[in-house]
Write a protein that holds these residues in place. Structure first.
Motif, PDB file in Angstrom:
ATOM      1  N   ASP A 288       0.820  -1.220   0.000  1.00 38.95           N
ATOM      2  CA  ASP A 288       0.000   0.000   0.000  1.00 38.95           C
ATOM      3  C   ASP A 288       0.858   1.276   0.000  1.00 38.95           C
ATOM      4  O   ASP A 288       0.346   2.367   0.168  1.00 38.95           O
ATOM      5  CB  ASP A 288      -0.979   0.003   1.178  1.00 38.95           C
ATOM      6  N   ARG A 289       2.199   1.098  -0.192  1.00 36.70           N
ATOM      7  CA  ARG A 289       3.121   2.226  -0.338  1.00 36.70           C
ATOM      8  C   ARG A 289       2.977   3.240   0.793  1.00 36.70           C
ATOM      9  O   ARG A 289       2.793   4.445   0.567  1.00 36.70           O
ATOM     10  CB  ARG A 289       2.908   2.920  -1.689  1.00 36.70           C
ATOM     11  N   SER A 290       3.105   2.769   2.037  1.00 35.96           N
ATOM     12  CA  SER A 290       2.933   3.654   3.185  1.00 35.96           C
ATOM     13  C   SER A 290       4.157   3.738   4.089  1.00 35.96           C
ATOM     14  O   SER A 290       4.194   4.591   4.977  1.00 35.96           O
ATOM     15  CB  SER A 290       1.724   3.190   4.018  1.00 35.96           C
ATOM     16  N   ASP A 291       5.166   2.879   3.892  1.00 41.32           N
ATOM     17  CA  ASP A 291       6.345   2.860   4.759  1.00 41.32           C
ATOM     18  C   ASP A 291       7.353   3.897   4.259  1.00 41.32           C
ATOM     19  O   ASP A 291       7.949   3.733   3.194  1.00 41.32           O
ATOM     20  CB  ASP A 291       6.972   1.463   4.746  1.00 41.32           C
ATOM     21  N   PRO A 292       7.583   4.990   5.010  1.00 41.50           N
ATOM     22  CA  PRO A 292       8.452   6.063   4.503  1.00 41.50           C
ATOM     23  C   PRO A 292       9.895   5.623   4.298  1.00 41.50           C
ATOM     24  O   PRO A 292      10.565   6.085   3.368  1.00 41.50           O
ATOM     25  CB  PRO A 292       8.342   7.155   5.577  1.00 41.50           C
ATOM     26  N   GLU A 293      10.418   4.730   5.138  1.00 40.02           N
ATOM     27  CA  GLU A 293      11.797   4.304   4.981  1.00 40.02           C
ATOM     28  C   GLU A 293      11.991   3.528   3.687  1.00 40.02           C
ATOM     29  O   GLU A 293      12.991   3.705   2.979  1.00 40.02           O
ATOM     30  CB  GLU A 293      12.228   3.466   6.188  1.00 40.02           C
ATOM     31  N   ARG A 294      11.038   2.656   3.348  1.00 37.94           N
ATOM     32  CA  ARG A 294      11.136   1.908   2.097  1.00 37.94           C
ATOM     33  C   ARG A 294      11.012   2.858   0.894  1.00 37.94           C
ATOM     34  O   ARG A 294      11.704   2.703  -0.109  1.00 37.94           O
ATOM     35  CB  ARG A 294      10.042   0.841   2.028  1.00 37.94           C
ATOM     36  N   LEU A 295      10.132   3.839   1.007  1.00 39.46           N
ATOM     37  CA  LEU A 295       9.944   4.772  -0.093  1.00 39.46           C
ATOM     38  C   LEU A 295      11.150   5.681  -0.274  1.00 39.46           C
ATOM     39  O   LEU A 295      11.522   6.021  -1.401  1.00 39.46           O
ATOM     40  CB  LEU A 295       8.677   5.595   0.140  1.00 39.46           C
ATOM     41  N   LEU A 296      11.806   6.059   0.827  1.00 46.07           N
ATOM     42  CA  LEU A 296      13.031   6.848   0.718  1.00 46.07           C
ATOM     43  C   LEU A 296      14.150   6.022   0.092  1.00 46.07           C
ATOM     44  O   LEU A 296      14.975   6.557  -0.669  1.00 46.07           O
ATOM     45  CB  LEU A 296      13.445   7.373   2.092  1.00 46.07           C
ATOM     46  N   SER A 297      14.196   4.729   0.392  1.00 38.85           N
ATOM     47  CA  SER A 297      15.178   3.850  -0.254  1.00 38.85           C
ATOM     48  C   SER A 297      14.938   3.799  -1.757  1.00 38.85           C
ATOM     49  O   SER A 297      15.877   3.811  -2.556  1.00 38.85           O
ATOM     50  CB  SER A 297      15.097   2.438   0.336  1.00 38.85           C
ATOM     51  N   SER A 298      13.675   3.740  -2.141  1.00 45.08           N
ATOM     52  CA  SER A 298      13.345   3.731  -3.557  1.00 45.08           C
ATOM     53  C   SER A 298      13.738   5.046  -4.217  1.00 45.08           C
ATOM     54  O   SER A 298      14.294   5.068  -5.330  1.00 45.08           O
ATOM     55  CB  SER A 298      11.847   3.479  -3.739  1.00 45.08           C
ATOM     56  N   LEU A 299      13.476   6.137  -3.527  1.00 48.66           N
ATOM     57  CA  LEU A 299      13.845   7.448  -4.061  1.00 48.66           C
ATOM     58  C   LEU A 299      15.360   7.539  -4.219  1.00 48.66           C
ATOM     59  O   LEU A 299      15.866   8.121  -5.190  1.00 48.66           O
ATOM     60  CB  LEU A 299      13.321   8.547  -3.142  1.00 48.66           C
ATOM     61  N   HIS A 300      16.098   6.963  -3.286  1.00 50.98           N
ATOM     62  CA  HIS A 300      17.556   6.973  -3.384  1.00 50.98           C
ATOM     63  C   HIS A 300      18.017   6.230  -4.642  1.00 50.98           C
ATOM     64  O   HIS A 300      18.915   6.700  -5.358  1.00 50.98           O
ATOM     65  CB  HIS A 300      18.179   6.332  -2.146  1.00 50.98           C
ATOM     66  N   MET A 301      17.412   5.083  -4.923  1.00 49.89           N
ATOM     67  CA  MET A 301      17.793   4.342  -6.122  1.00 49.89           C
ATOM     68  C   MET A 301      17.498   5.155  -7.381  1.00 49.89           C
ATOM     69  O   MET A 301      18.264   5.118  -8.352  1.00 49.89           O
ATOM     70  CB  MET A 301      17.044   3.007  -6.177  1.00 49.89           C
ATOM     71  N   ARG A 302      16.423   5.908  -7.374  1.00 51.06           N
ATOM     72  CA  ARG A 302      16.115   6.748  -8.529  1.00 51.06           C
ATOM     73  C   ARG A 302      17.104   7.905  -8.640  1.00 51.06           C
ATOM     74  O   ARG A 302      17.401   8.384  -9.741  1.00 51.06           O
ATOM     75  CB  ARG A 302      14.689   7.279  -8.430  1.00 51.06           C
ATOM     76  N   LEU A 303      17.626   8.354  -7.500  1.00 48.69           N
ATOM     77  CA  LEU A 303      18.614   9.432  -7.505  1.00 48.69           C
ATOM     78  C   LEU A 303      19.938   8.993  -8.122  1.00 48.69           C
ATOM     79  O   LEU A 303      20.605   9.772  -8.802  1.00 48.69           O
ATOM     80  CB  LEU A 303      18.864   9.908  -6.070  1.00 48.69           C
ATOM     81  N   VAL A 304      20.342   7.749  -7.862  1.00 51.81           N
ATOM     82  CA  VAL A 304      21.691   7.327  -8.243  1.00 51.81           C
ATOM     83  C   VAL A 304      21.734   6.449  -9.486  1.00 51.81           C
ATOM     84  O   VAL A 304      22.814   6.100  -9.948  1.00 51.81           O
ATOM     85  CB  VAL A 304      22.386   6.588  -7.075  1.00 51.81           C
ATOM     86  N   SER A 305      20.583   6.070 -10.028  1.00 51.42           N
ATOM     87  CA  SER A 305      20.587   5.232 -11.215  1.00 51.42           C
ATOM     88  C   SER A 305      19.472   5.661 -12.161  1.00 51.42           C
ATOM     89  O   SER A 305      18.418   6.110 -11.702  1.00 51.42           O
ATOM     90  CB  SER A 305      20.411   3.752 -10.842  1.00 51.42           C
ATOM     91  N   PRO A 306      19.676   5.543 -13.464  1.00 53.51           N
ATOM     92  CA  PRO A 306      18.667   6.021 -14.408  1.00 53.51           C
ATOM     93  C   PRO A 306      17.401   5.177 -14.450  1.00 53.51           C
ATOM     94  O   PRO A 306      16.346   5.671 -14.855  1.00 53.51           O
ATOM     95  CB  PRO A 306      19.398   5.972 -15.756  1.00 53.51           C
ATOM     96  N   ASP A 307      17.492   3.910 -14.034  1.00 58.35           N
ATOM     97  CA  ASP A 307      16.345   3.019 -14.159  1.00 58.35           C
ATOM     98  C   ASP A 307      15.915   2.370 -12.846  1.00 58.35           C
ATOM     99  O   ASP A 307      14.850   1.765 -12.782  1.00 58.35           O
ATOM    100  CB  ASP A 307      16.659   1.893 -15.159  1.00 58.35           C
ATOM    101  N   GLY A 308      16.746   2.440 -11.809  1.00 55.34           N
ATOM    102  CA  GLY A 308      16.492   1.680 -10.597  1.00 55.34           C
ATOM    103  C   GLY A 308      15.446   2.285  -9.687  1.00 55.34           C
ATOM    104  O   GLY A 308      15.127   3.474  -9.750  1.00 55.34           O
ATOM    105  N   SER A 309      14.900   1.439  -8.836  1.00 55.68           N
ATOM    106  CA  SER A 309      13.960   1.838  -7.782  1.00 55.68           C
ATOM    107  C   SER A 309      13.656   0.605  -6.966  1.00 55.68           C
ATOM    108  O   SER A 309      13.901  -0.525  -7.407  1.00 55.68           O
ATOM    109  CB  SER A 309      12.660   2.404  -8.359  1.00 55.68           C
ATOM    110  N   GLU A 310      13.131   0.794  -5.777  1.00 54.12           N
ATOM    111  CA  GLU A 310      12.570  -0.356  -5.070  1.00 54.12           C
ATOM    112  C   GLU A 310      11.233  -0.696  -5.728  1.00 54.12           C
ATOM    113  O   GLU A 310      10.761   0.034  -6.615  1.00 54.12           O
ATOM    114  CB  GLU A 310      12.392  -0.041  -3.585  1.00 54.12           C
TER     115      GLU A 310
END
Length: 348
Positions: A288-310
Motif C-alpha cells: 500500500d506504499r505507506s512505509d516512509p523508509e522503504r519509499l526513501l530507499s526507492s527514491l535513493h535508487m532513482r537518484l543514483v541510477s537512471p532506471d532503478g527503484s525499489e
C-alpha cells in the motif's frame, strides 16, 4: 457577526516539534559520522573514559567534546556513568574498528556520497535524471569499481551486514534440500561464505563482474574456504548464469527497470535446477506504499541510477510467476527487508 480565526492561535495548536525534528534529522547522522571518523568508539573499546581522556585519544578540542559525547549518549551510541563514557552495546558491536562486525567503512562512504547525492534531490525532481558525483571530488556512487581502494573499503563495510543477512538466511531456508547455490552480484563472497560455513554440505558460486575477482580471491582465501566457494565473472544479461539448486538475488532487482528485471528472472529460471528455489531480497515497498523508509530507499535508487527503484512485494511475486516460478511467498527480513521465495517445478 463573523469571527476571524487567529492564524497564530491555530498554528500554536499544532505541535511543530515533528517538523523541527525532521528538519534537523541529518544532524544526528553527522554526529555518528564524526564519531566514526574521529575514532571515538575505538577509543572506548576497552572501557570507560572521561571526556578529557577521550579528547587525548582522539585529538579533539575540549570546548565542544562534552556536548558531542552527551549527544552520542542521547542517540544511544554511548552510555554515561559518573562522568565517564563507554560504548553502548550497539556501538561496541558495530563501531569498533578491526572487529569482525565493524560497519565503519560503510558509514564513512555513506558520509562521503549520500549527502552530495541527496543535496541534488530538488534538481533531480525537476529534471528526472539520476545524479552522479564527480569521482575526482570523492564521488563513489555508480563508480565504485573504478577505485579499488574505495571498493575494498565499501565491501568490507558491507561484510558486517552480509554476516547478519547470511546468518538469517541460513536459518530461514531448509538448506538440507539443496547442495549448491549461486549468489548473483555476490561481490567478494561474504554472504556465500557465511552460508557455506553454516551448512558445510553446500558449495557456492559467486557471480559478479570480472573486475571483482581479485577482491573475492583475497577474501575467500583468507577464510580458508576457496575449495567450496568459487567465482565466475560475467554480466547478468549476456553471460551464462551458473547452474545451481538455489540462486540468491540480494539488492539486484532494484537496480533495473521492470523489463530488465523480468528478463533477468527468466535467465535465473533457466539456471535454477528443477526442484530448486530462487531467493530475492530487497527493501521492497509495502503493497500500500505507506512505509516512509522503504519509499526513501526507492527514491535513493532513482537518484543514483537512471532506471532503478525499489518495488512492491506483489510486483516481485508477479514477475517471478511470469518468469516461470511458482509457490511464491514473502516474509519480513531483518526488519528492513523483505524476502521473496519461489520454486521451479521438478521434472516429471
Amino acid at each position: 457577526m463573523t469571527t476571524t480565526e487567529n492564524p497564530t492561535t491555530t498554528a500554536a495548536a499544532v505541535d511543530p516539534g515533528p517538523l523541527i525534528k525532521l528538519t534537523i534529522a541529518d544532524c544526528a547522522a553527522k554526529a555518528l559520522h564524526s564519531g566514526v571518523a574521529l575514532g571515538v568508539f575505538g577509543a572506548l573499546a576497552d572501557g570507560p573514559l572521561d571526556a578529557a581522556a577521550v579528547a587525548d585519544r582522539t585529538g579533539t578540542h575540549h570546548r565542544m567534546l562534552p556536548d558531542f559525547l552527551d549527544a552520542l549518549t542521547g542517540l544511544g551510541l554511548l552510555e554515561r556513568h559518573d562522568g565517564r563514557y563507554r560504548n553502548s552495546e550497539l556501538a561496541q558491536t558495530y563501531l569498533v574498528p578491526d572487529s569482525a562486525s565493524y560497519l565503519g567503512g560503510f558509514i564513512e562512504l555513506t558520509n562521503e556520497t549520500l549527502y552530495g547525492t541527496w543535496g541534488r534531490l530538488t534538481e533531480a525532481l525537476r529534471s528526472g535524471e539520476a545524479q552522479h558525483l564527480d569521482p575526482d571530488k570523492g564521488g563513489f556512487v555508480g563508480d565504485r569499481h573504478k577505485d579499488p581502494a574505495k571498493m575494498k573499503r565499501f565491501l568490507a563495510g558491507l561484510d558486517a551486514y552480509s554476516d547478519r543477512m547470511g546468518t538469517e538466511l541460513a536459518h530461514r531456508v531448509d538448506w538440507s534440500r539443496y547442495t549448491s547455490f549461486t549468489d548473483l552480484g555476490g561481490a567478494r563472497g561474504n554472504l556465500a561464505a557465511v552460508l557455506t560455513q553454516a551448512h558445510p554440505h553446500l558449495t557456492a558460486t559467486c557471480f559478479d563482474l570480472e573486475r571483482t575477482r581479485p577482491l573475492f580471491t583475497e577474501h575467500i582465501s583468507g577464510l580458508g574456504i576457496a575449495d567450496r566457494v568459487a567465482f565466475v565473472g560475467g554480466d547478468f544479461f549476456t553471460d551464462p548464469l551458473p547452474k545451481s539448486d538455489v540462486i540468491v538475488l540480494g539488492h539486484i532487482l532494484h537496480g533495473f527497470d521492470t523489463e530488465r528485471r523480468l528478463a533477468l528472472l527468466r535467465r535465473v529460471h533457466d539456471a535454477v535446477r528443477p526442484g530448486g528455489t530462487v531467493l530475492v531480497y530487497d527493501r521492497m515497498i509495502d503493497d500500500d506504499r505507506s512505509d516512509p523508509e522503504r519509499l526513501l530507499s526507492s527514491l535513493h535508487m532513482r537518484l543514483v541510477s537512471p532506471d532503478g527503484s525499489e518495488y512492491r512485494i506483489a510486483d516481485c511475486q508477479a514477475w517471478l510467476r511470469e518468469a516461470g516460478f511458482s509457490d511464491c511467498t514473502a516474509e519480513p527480513l531483518l526488519g528492513t527487508h523483505t524476502l521473496v521465495s519461489a520454486h521451479k517445478e521438478a521434472t516429471a
